[in-house]
Design a protein around this motif. Structure first.
Motif, mmCIF file in Angstrom:
data_model
loop_
_atom_site.group_PDB
_atom_site.id
_atom_site.type_symbol
_atom_site.label_atom_id
_atom_site.label_comp_id
_atom_site.label_asym_id
_atom_site.label_seq_id
_atom_site.Cartn_x
_atom_site.Cartn_y
_atom_site.Cartn_z
ATOM 1 N N SER A 10 39.879 37.184 34.486
ATOM 2 C CA SER A 10 39.994 38.082 35.640
ATOM 3 C C SER A 10 41.180 37.700 36.507
ATOM 4 O O SER A 10 41.362 36.518 36.817
ATOM 5 C CB SER A 10 38.729 38.026 36.505
ATOM 6 N N HIS A 12 41.177 37.945 39.502
ATOM 7 C CA HIS A 12 40.577 37.380 40.721
ATOM 8 C C HIS A 12 40.137 35.931 40.525
ATOM 9 O O HIS A 12 39.610 35.313 41.454
ATOM 10 C CB HIS A 12 39.389 38.226 41.165
ATOM 11 N N LEU A 17 33.300 38.106 40.216
ATOM 12 C CA LEU A 17 31.834 38.040 40.089
ATOM 13 C C LEU A 17 31.444 37.485 38.714
ATOM 14 O O LEU A 17 30.492 36.708 38.594
ATOM 15 C CB LEU A 17 31.268 39.452 40.267
HETATM 16 C C1 LIG Z 1 44.411 47.454 35.612
HETATM 17 C C2 LIG Z 1 42.964 47.757 35.907
HETATM 18 C C3 LIG Z 1 42.291 48.653 35.099
HETATM 19 C C4 LIG Z 1 40.945 48.918 35.322
HETATM 20 N N1 LIG Z 1 40.296 49.768 34.486
HETATM 21 C C5 LIG Z 1 38.967 49.980 34.659
HETATM 22 C C6 LIG Z 1 38.242 50.801 33.748
HETATM 23 O O1 LIG Z 1 38.750 51.325 32.767
HETATM 24 N N2 LIG Z 1 36.927 50.979 33.979
HETATM 25 C C7 LIG Z 1 36.288 50.415 35.050
HETATM 26 O O2 LIG Z 1 35.072 50.599 35.184
HETATM 27 N N3 LIG Z 1 36.942 49.630 35.910
HETATM 28 C C8 LIG Z 1 38.261 49.400 35.745
HETATM 29 N N4 LIG Z 1 38.939 48.582 36.603
HETATM 30 C C9 LIG Z 1 38.197 47.944 37.699
HETATM 31 C C10 LIG Z 1 37.714 46.550 37.293
HETATM 32 O O3 LIG Z 1 37.015 46.562 36.087
HETATM 33 C C11 LIG Z 1 36.797 46.072 38.403
HETATM 34 O O4 LIG Z 1 37.579 45.879 39.567
HETATM 35 C C12 LIG Z 1 36.055 44.794 38.086
HETATM 36 O O5 LIG Z 1 35.231 44.492 39.171
HETATM 37 C C13 LIG Z 1 36.972 43.654 37.896
HETATM 38 O O6 LIG Z 1 36.188 42.513 37.614
HETATM 39 P P1 LIG Z 1 36.696 41.065 38.007
HETATM 40 O O7 LIG Z 1 36.378 40.875 39.455
HETATM 41 O O8 LIG Z 1 35.946 40.167 37.102
HETATM 42 O O9 LIG Z 1 38.186 41.029 37.762
HETATM 43 C C14 LIG Z 1 40.280 48.310 36.401
HETATM 44 C C15 LIG Z 1 40.969 47.394 37.226
HETATM 45 C C16 LIG Z 1 42.289 47.129 36.973
HETATM 46 C C17 LIG Z 1 42.993 46.123 37.848
#
Ligand SMILES: Cc1cc2nc3c(=O)[nH]c(=O)nc-3n(C[C@H](O)[C@H](O)[C@H](O)COP(=O)(O)O)c2cc1C
Length: 206
Positions: A10, A12, A17
């Motif tokens: 991630s 982040h 999370l």
């Molecule tokens: C480049 C990018 C693409 C994303 N594409 C999707 C997606 O296809 N589907 C979705 O549900 N969320 C999408 N998201 C949102 C992330 O999945 C979401 O913010 C998630 O909480 C990130 O988890 P993390 O905190 O572990 O990074 C995207 C975020 C980014 C930055």
């Protein structure tokens, strides 16, 4: 002695999370068995090298000489982390319906013909030891329930891990994280409940 390989991807980092839920799983493993080792591969803090011409050529070559060995050093390190472990824990966000680029690069370094799989007339056969594997997937939108979005991550990562011999895989979803605090709380509770049901977490964990 058990060794868990923890791969996380991630942007982040430790605030994600999925990372925090993974820490609960790792704490539970240690509580169950103090003789547990951890190999951590943080794909954002220590980004992997992009694939080079030398690497792609080495994969296509059957003559493993010194220069080819050098091209495969990073790949060998990542594969050895898989070989030294007997558990796998991946925490990954969904990006554009699939795995994030950092995790895709890890895949391109570890899925190697004649090293982690062989290609035969019957298809690809994995060469790594199977192991209990948990994949925590974080998504802004919904992946299950009413009106879920397309999910290429789950079938793709399943196929990739199967290809190298890892078949015992359990996916758990932190979904709807873009919908605010109540949705995040709900996702956290649901993911924990799924992990308890799978006996990856226990009720006693705080
Ligand atoms: C480049 C990018 C693409 C994303 N594409 C999707 C997606 O296809 N589907 C979705 O549900 N969320 C999408 N998201 C949102 C992330 O999945 C979401 O913010 C998630 O909480 C990130 O988890 P993390 O905190 O572990 O990074 C995207 C975020 C980014 C930055």
């Amino acid at each position: 002695m058990h060794n868990t390989l923890f791969v996380h991807a991630s942007p982040h980092g430790k605030h994600a999370l999925g990372y925090r839920l993974a820490q609960k799983i790792l704490a539970k493993e240690t509580a169950r068995n103090s003789n547990v080792g951890l190999i951590e591969r943080d794909l954002l803090a220590a980004p992997l090298s992009p694939l080079t011409h030398r690497y792609a050529s080495a994969l296509a070559s059957h003559n493993i000489g010194d220069s080819i060995d050098a091209a495969l050093t990073e790949s060998e390190q990542l594969i050895s982390e898989l070989e030294q472990s007997d558990r796998l824990l991946i925490a990954t966000p969904m990006h554009n319906f699939s795995v994030p680029a950092a995790l895709k690069l890890w895949i391109d370094h570890v899925v190697r013909v004649n090293r982690t799989f062989i290609a035969s007339a019957e298809g690809k056969q994995g060469l790594l030891q199977d192991r209990p594997s948990t994949v925590l997937v974080s998504a802004g939108g919904m992946l299950q329930g009413d009106n879920p979005q397309p999910d290429f991550l789950t079938p793709y990562l399943t196929l990739i891990l199967n290809t190298i011999g890892i078949r015992n895989i359990h996916f758990v979803y932190l979904q709807g994280l873009a919908f605010g605090e109540p949705a995040i709380d709900k996702a956290w509770q649901q993911a924990q409940a799924a992990l308890i049901e799978a006996d990856v977490l226990t009720n006693e964990m705080p």
